[in-house]
Motif scaffolding. Sequence first.
Motif, PDB file in Angstrom:
ATOM      1  N   SER A 175       0.814  -1.213   0.000  1.00 30.18           N
ATOM      2  CA  SER A 175       0.000   0.000   0.000  1.00 30.18           C
ATOM      3  C   SER A 175       0.856   1.276   0.000  1.00 30.18           C
TER       4      SER A 175
ATOM      5  N   THR B  71      -5.627   1.588  -2.955  1.00 26.69           N
ATOM      6  CA  THR B  71      -4.983   1.627  -1.643  1.00 26.69           C
ATOM      7  C   THR B  71      -5.875   0.975  -0.584  1.00 26.69           C
ATOM      8  N   SER B  72      -7.195   1.209  -0.699  1.00 27.52           N
ATOM      9  CA  SER B  72      -8.101   0.575   0.273  1.00 27.52           C
ATOM     10  C   SER B  72      -8.080  -0.949   0.136  1.00 27.52           C
TER      11      SER B  72
ATOM     12  N   ASP C 109      -4.556  -2.054   1.541  1.00 30.71           N
ATOM     13  CA  ASP C 109      -4.455  -1.877   2.997  1.00 30.71           C
ATOM     14  C   ASP C 109      -4.909  -3.127   3.738  1.00 30.71           C
ATOM     15  N   GLN C 110      -5.831  -3.849   3.140  1.00 30.53           N
ATOM     16  CA  GLN C 110      -6.320  -5.068   3.772  1.00 30.53           C
ATOM     17  C   GLN C 110      -5.238  -6.146   3.833  1.00 30.53           C
TER      18      GLN C 110
END
Length: 151
Positions: free
Chosen positions: A35, A56-57, A60-61
């Motif tokens: 990320s 990015t979301s 991020d996981q």
Amino acid sequence: MTKQTLCRILRRMIPGIVMTLVLGALVAALFQSISPALNAIGPNFGLRPSDLAYYTSITDQLARAELDVPLLLTGTLCIALSLLSGRIAHGPAALQAKPAHHGLRIFAAVLLWIILFLPLFAVTLYFTDINSIRFGIAVKFLLQAVQAGVF
């Protein structure tokens, strides 16, 4: 098997154990840094801020996911290669217990590890489970979906 032979075998296993730990740490670091790397290089590839936020979301996981790095598989491969590289690098000179061509033997062993680093990293990455999903199978599925025009 004498004590000296056992000690020699254990000493030859050390590079394999170290390489196993390095590969496991690098795979974990890769998933932690996807990320931030995407945020850093995304604008250079023409990603719009909305697309960058979306990707990015998703990535991020991965930083918060449960990783199961296949250290047993990687360790077995690395230790076997370590013992093999010790056998190749030392060869007949090891039987004579002479330090002949010691630098050349070390160079041969290091060169072997450098050549095999990327395939070992790829195997470790492929068999890593992220939240019980094998990374290699997920990437294979995504590639097939992209080729079929789903994305």
